[in-house]
Design a protein around this motif. Structure first.
Motif, PDB file in Angstrom:
ATOM      1  N   LYS A 109       0.844  -1.203   0.000  1.00 23.45           N
ATOM      2  CA  LYS A 109       0.000   0.000   0.000  1.00 23.45           C
ATOM      3  C   LYS A 109       0.877   1.251   0.000  1.00 23.45           C
ATOM      4  O   LYS A 109       0.661   2.192  -0.780  1.00 23.45           O
ATOM      5  N   ALA A 110       1.907   1.257   0.864  1.00 23.23           N
ATOM      6  CA  ALA A 110       2.787   2.425   0.975  1.00 23.23           C
ATOM      7  C   ALA A 110       3.496   2.700  -0.355  1.00 23.23           C
ATOM      8  O   ALA A 110       3.796   3.843  -0.689  1.00 23.23           O
ATOM      9  N   ARG A 111       3.771   1.652  -1.120  1.00 26.87           N
ATOM     10  CA  ARG A 111       4.503   1.797  -2.382  1.00 26.87           C
ATOM     11  C   ARG A 111       3.572   1.966  -3.577  1.00 26.87           C
ATOM     12  O   ARG A 111       4.019   2.039  -4.718  1.00 26.87           O
ATOM     13  N   ASP A 112       2.266   1.976  -3.346  1.00 31.16           N
ATOM     14  CA  ASP A 112       1.278   1.981  -4.428  1.00 31.16           C
ATOM     15  C   ASP A 112       1.572   0.821  -5.402  1.00 31.16           C
ATOM     16  O   ASP A 112       1.676   1.005  -6.605  1.00 31.16           O
ATOM     17  N   ALA A 153      -1.429  -4.640 -17.919  1.00 34.53           N
ATOM     18  CA  ALA A 153      -1.728  -3.544 -18.846  1.00 34.53           C
ATOM     19  C   ALA A 153      -2.818  -2.631 -18.301  1.00 34.53           C
ATOM     20  O   ALA A 153      -2.939  -1.488 -18.738  1.00 34.53           O
ATOM     21  N   THR A 154      -3.616  -3.105 -17.348  1.00 37.50           N
ATOM     22  CA  THR A 154      -4.797  -2.320 -16.950  1.00 37.50           C
ATOM     23  C   THR A 154      -4.824  -1.853 -15.492  1.00 37.50           C
ATOM     24  O   THR A 154      -5.596  -0.957 -15.167  1.00 37.50           O
ATOM     25  N   VAL A 155      -3.996  -2.436 -14.611  1.00 38.80           N
ATOM     26  CA  VAL A 155      -4.098  -2.038 -13.195  1.00 38.80           C
ATOM     27  C   VAL A 155      -3.680  -0.576 -12.997  1.00 38.80           C
ATOM     28  O   VAL A 155      -2.880  -0.045 -13.765  1.00 38.80           O
ATOM     29  N   ASP A 156      -4.228   0.046 -11.940  1.00 43.10           N
ATOM     30  CA  ASP A 156      -3.966   1.469 -11.684  1.00 43.10           C
ATOM     31  C   ASP A 156      -2.648   1.728 -10.963  1.00 43.10           C
ATOM     32  O   ASP A 156      -2.075   2.796 -11.078  1.00 43.10           O
ATOM     33  N   ALA A 157      -2.187   0.764 -10.179  1.00 41.32           N
ATOM     34  CA  ALA A 157      -1.017   0.988  -9.312  1.00 41.32           C
ATOM     35  C   ALA A 157       0.202   1.463 -10.100  1.00 41.32           C
ATOM     36  O   ALA A 157       0.378   1.108 -11.260  1.00 41.32           O
ATOM     37  N   GLY A 158       1.060   2.244  -9.438  1.00 40.02           N
ATOM     38  CA  GLY A 158       2.270   2.750 -10.095  1.00 40.02           C
ATOM     39  C   GLY A 158       3.368   1.698 -10.183  1.00 40.02           C
ATOM     40  O   GLY A 158       4.293   1.805 -10.995  1.00 40.02           O
ATOM     41  N   THR A 159       3.297   0.685  -9.297  1.00 38.41           N
ATOM     42  CA  THR A 159       4.328  -0.370  -9.279  1.00 38.41           C
ATOM     43  C   THR A 159       3.662  -1.741  -9.376  1.00 38.41           C
ATOM     44  O   THR A 159       2.644  -1.989  -8.725  1.00 38.41           O
ATOM     45  N   ILE A 160       4.265  -2.604 -10.200  1.00 39.92           N
ATOM     46  CA  ILE A 160       3.815  -3.999 -10.280  1.00 39.92           C
ATOM     47  C   ILE A 160       4.916  -4.851  -9.665  1.00 39.92           C
ATOM     48  O   ILE A 160       6.072  -4.793 -10.115  1.00 39.92           O
ATOM     49  N   VAL A 161       4.587  -5.613  -8.626  1.00 42.55           N
ATOM     50  CA  VAL A 161       5.552  -6.581  -8.085  1.00 42.55           C
ATOM     51  C   VAL A 161       5.162  -7.914  -8.695  1.00 42.55           C
ATOM     52  O   VAL A 161       4.085  -8.453  -8.411  1.00 42.55           O
TER      53      VAL A 161
END
Ligand code: 13P
Ligand code: SF4
Length: 332
Positions: A25-28, A59-67
């Motif tokens: 959450k903290a890392r978006d 391709a579609t998620v809003d988050a700025g980072t994908i782990v």
């Protein structure tokens, strides 16, 4: 089968999961996990799925980072589809023996021998290889991708020989040349083992991933009348999950990497799911441990980048695939 990896600093699993969620959450950050990941990684992720479903999500998620809890080519594919996002792979050495069977130079040389052919690449390839191809596919949409190509066009299909043979079978096309690569995990699930397991459990259903060395044998069992056709399903990992939710079988024998069993058992507790080969474990997938995920979220490691020119060429190929219809979690 892979054991649960407890975090090193004597945290309980609940405390670990809470810390993972807090840091995400903290890392978006959104956590995506492939169906072959360790159980605790699948359970803590925002989304678990097959290669196609995870590509679509990236391709579609809003988050700025994908782990990305998966292997290197999957994180690269996410970066290709979402260049503006930060993509983290908790263990950068998590590779893929199948992706390693072909290089960009190999594709250029193969294409030069067949200049009029359409080059179809399984997503289990590096970004540099994808950049040399016309369209990508996954195990859930390979036949649809091939059917989208005019019948008179020759096809170069790479790099998996067993998936290539499966696609030839289901499309009935004989103008497909197949690269002779294989995944060491799926190639190890051989026809002899499948025949033995099916003979010992004659009422069981069989779910077979098309990368398996035994995919041809599964259809032979149908042809020989050993197992009725409706009990044998050749499916992507997402397709297996959809089938598991619907089945009323007492037992299903599963021919794929053993991490898949976690999702199948959760989806349908009344059916018994057993691996055809309990040693079929992808050590690359299992490199993503509880500790490594925590470290990735704390330290932002390891960022996966793709050279922009390569990414732009690879993106055309991946986007063509994503545009071709397929069920959300895959499966034929
Ligand atoms: P799926 O696309 O079926 O998830 O397969 C990915 C993979 O790596 C198979 O080994
Ligand atoms: Fe690659 Fe095989 Fe592991 Fe899938 S199971 S990531 S194809 S080595």
């Amino acid at each position: 089968m892979a054991t649960v990896t407890a975090p090193a600093d004597s945290m309980t699993m609940d405390a670990w999961a809470a810390e993972v969620r807090r840091l995400a959450k903290a890392r978006d950050a959104v956590i995506l996990a492939h169906n072959y990941q360790r159980p605790e990684i699948q359970d803590v992720a925002d989304h678990t799925g097959d290669s196609l479903a995870l590509s679509r999500l990236a391709a579609t998620v809003d988050a700025g980072t994908i782990v990305f809890c998966g292997v290197h080519f999957m994180a690269e594919t996410a970066k290709i589809l979402a260049p503006e996002k930060t993509v983290l792979l908790p263990e950068p050495r998590a590779g893929c023996s199948l992706a390693d069977t072909i290089t960009a130079e190999d594709v250029r040389a193969w294409r030069a021998e067949h200049p009029d052919a359409v080059v179809v690449a399984y997503v289990n390839t590096s970004a540099a290889v994808k950049a040399e191809t016309d369209v990508c596919c996954t195990s859930s949409n390979a036949a649809d991708v091939v059917r989208s190509i005019p019948e008179d066009r020759e096809i170069l299909f790479l790099p998996d020989q067993f998936l290539g043979a499966h696609v030839k079978r289901v499309t009935g096309r004989d103008n497909i040349r197949v690269w002779m690569g294989e995944c060491h995990v799926h190639a190890g699930i051989d026809g002899g083992t499948l025949r033995e397991r099916a003979a010992a459990d004659p009422d069981a259903e069989l779910y077979v991933h098309p990368e398996c060395g035994c995919a041809t044998s599964a259809l032979y069992l149908v042809g020989a009348g050993t197992v009725p056709a409706e009990r044998v399903k050749v499916l992507s990992t997402g397709g297996m999950l959809s089938a598991a939710e619907r089945t009323t079988a007492g037992k299903v024998l599963v021919a794929t990497e053993t991490g898949m069993l976690h999702q199948l058992r959760a989806a349908n507790p009344t059916t018994v799911f057993e691996p055809v080969n309990p040693r079929a474990e992808c050590h690359y997938m299992k490199m993503i441990t509880a500790d490594r995920l925590l470290t990735a979220l704390r330290d932002g490691t390891t960022e996966i980048t793709v050279d922009p020119a390569t990414a732009a060429r690879a993106r055309r190929s991946v986007e063509r695939m994503v545009a071709i219809g397929a069920p959300s979690r895959g499966g034929e």
